[in-house]
Design an enzyme around this catalytic site. Sequence first.
Site, short mmCIF file in Angstrom:
data_model
loop_
_atom_site.label_atom_id
_atom_site.label_comp_id
_atom_site.label_asym_id
_atom_site.label_seq_id
_atom_site.Cartn_x
_atom_site.Cartn_y
_atom_site.Cartn_z
CG ASN A 161 -1.75 1.27 1.33
OD1 ASN A 161 -2.63 1.49 0.52
ND2 ASN A 161 -1.47 2.13 2.31
CD GLU A 162 -1.11 5.61 1.23
OE1 GLU A 162 -0.30 5.99 2.10
OE2 GLU A 162 -2.31 5.96 1.23
#
Length: 815
Positions: free
Chosen positions: A420-421
């Site tokens: 994520n990210e």
Amino acid sequence: MLLLVVCCLGSRPASAQQQTRLNTGWEYVRGDLGGIWEAVRPAVAGSPETVPLWTPVTLPHCFNALDAVDPDVNYYQGPGWYRTQLAVQNPYAGGRTLLHFEGAGQKTEVYIHTTKVGSHVGGYDEWTVDITEAVADFQKTEAYQKQFKGKIPLSIRCDNSRDLEMIPSDLSDFNIYGGLYRYLNLTYEPALYAERLMAHAVTDAAGKTGALSLKIAFPAIVPAGTAAPVTVRLLDPRGKAVGQYRGSVRAAAGEVAVTDFTVKKPQLWSPEAPRQYAVEVTVGEGKQAWHQTALVGFRHIEFVEKGPFKLNGQRLLLRGTHRHEDHAGVAAAMTEPMIRQEMRLMKQMGVNFIRLGHYQQSRIVLNLCDSLGIVVWEEIPWCRGGLGGPVYQAQAKRMMTHMVQQHYNHPAVIIWGLGNENDWPNDFPEFDKQKIRAFMTDLNDLAHQLDASRYTAIRRCDFAKDIPDVYSPSIWAGWYRGIYTDYKAVTEEEFKQVKRFLHVEWGGDSHAGRHSENPDNALAKIAAGQGADERSGDASLFGGSARVSKDGDWSETYLCNLVDWHLKEQETMPWLSGAAYWPFKDFSTPVRPDNPVPYMNQKGVVERDFTPKEAYYVFQSYWTTVPMAHIYGHSWPVRWGEESELKLVKVYSNCERAELFVNGKSYGLKTRASQDFPAAGLHWRVPFATGANQVRVVAYQGKQRVEDQISFRYQTEKWTAPARLTLTKTADANGLVTVEAQLFDAQGVPCLDAANWLRFSLAGEGRLHDDLGTSSGSSKVQAYNGRAIIRLEATPGQTTVAVQSPGLPTAVLAL
């Protein structure tokens, strides 16, 4: 291969080995010991050997139950110790005694007396420690009988210290908690046992034929080549035996194939009917046999390239949300009843999909997703910060392996998340996109090697969006960038750029109890058509371009409009696989100290203690079929405006028609139309009386009828800047007193849009119920519509509570 014919409904629970949750009898020290001897040495009351002092606790337990949202300190990150004494009586001759950890944060060491018996790095995957030999050795010592009276001293050191070579990153927008915050079990196994069942159930696209393959994995303690008698029974959802296998396998490293089944016309698993089959496995024979049951579901999944998601051959719009393992008063140490309540609230909201952010979650959550019918994206905690070295990368691969192996059997799981990210730098001097791409490719390959039947995905890393099977870009229309009416156009453009598209994370913050007569005012400052992605610095409340997250009022009213618009648009996007609102519940985070409730991400549709916000009912009105109606404003005690002004009343309902009554007068029957914004056409402009008002709605769905009503005051007096505070006792129930702070101008008029910072304090006997991370459970909080409440324990005549606000005289109340 066996041929099975099945045709029944129902479900049955899974069974387990002889296992006991170790919840009670624990003591805890926050901080480090000089060594393991300090946990077990003889100590007489009052002697120096009793230091440090231990505190009684029950499990699950988190270091950060309260300090995660204490407005005045950084949350604790460091070591902590737990100790207890076990009565060990393994019923199996030559059996193994194990400690089974369902999760502990973040580095853990385990000791039997002074012997270190195991350790683990990673706060979210399950793991076991075999204590058989250490227990046997300790039982031979003098201390076993004399000091510990026939019990086994168990000590555990947990540590959530900051560490750049661990995942998740401390830059993450959630706390990296410490402690034994999931259940710990004492498990007895026979000498011959399996440590894992891998049951894979699928169907063809038409759902006419099901296939089930079964593998088992033996622990290293079982010698390779050992012949193991195996019996398997397959039971349909009503518990009827529909197949059986009896044979033998030989233990070997890795997974050993046992048998395959074919099922004609299987009863399919889906959100509407989450039917589960039971696979009962016995290894060995007689009283020394090992038994375990795995629950599986037959279903077929497909993310259509450049198209929607299909389950069992039919399009299913994924209506989703997210979950962090976090709750008021306990942080990560949620009990099973708490988890059940949370997941049921989601299902009652209409959720059929969840992304478990941003780490492997409790087996309890996955079991509930299976039984409730909630499709799952689960991911490892490679979240922000860049890419570390060999130790860091080994942990990520190990956690991917454990996540897939431990949650492989769950029919709810459709996606393994890689991260994520991962476009977020700053944990390391180097931020090399090519190295990140290479490592993400390794993770993607690993996930497919472990499980070829499910998809892989990541969110927000555009330079690597071609690597996983499914990609979710950053789209925050109407919050971090753009306006909410940009949503459909922006989403369609992003959809065109990838092979398989799924939108996870959208929404906005709302301060529970804050409402607005003009919620969309901030949109006037923001240009449309400039994108909707979150960019560097957008989450900050300071500086940068105009955006609602910085310039808006953080009202529940605005969030309801944003959610309403997104949901109505999603009904007109036939190519959309689905979307997941971020998140279901407010959660704590160390990177948001300036939010209206400090250290809280307030984007949830329920508060951190499960109190629903107004947006919860917007989702219900679009996503559920059980008739419901909800008038906006249940937590809005005073509305304001001009005399005789026509004011907006919104009713969120899934019913065909609704009639509104204001102070007993009907303002007409309206028909629901999802594209008639706001509230799907169930909105009225009506006059209010100055003072008390009552609004009631009657909604109709066929022959069914539901009602809702609210009462409030309507204020026409204008106010100026806040000049004074008051503090009033408003309730006394269940041992708790509720006090309300209010802001008034110099003329004594309530300031209904005031958002001043308020600080509650208590002197004398009693205790504030603060550090809960809610708008009514925080000692420091921004006012919502010129008011705020807090609850406390008080002794009449001996408790005084006060409230302060910068620039205003302190208000004091003696109770």
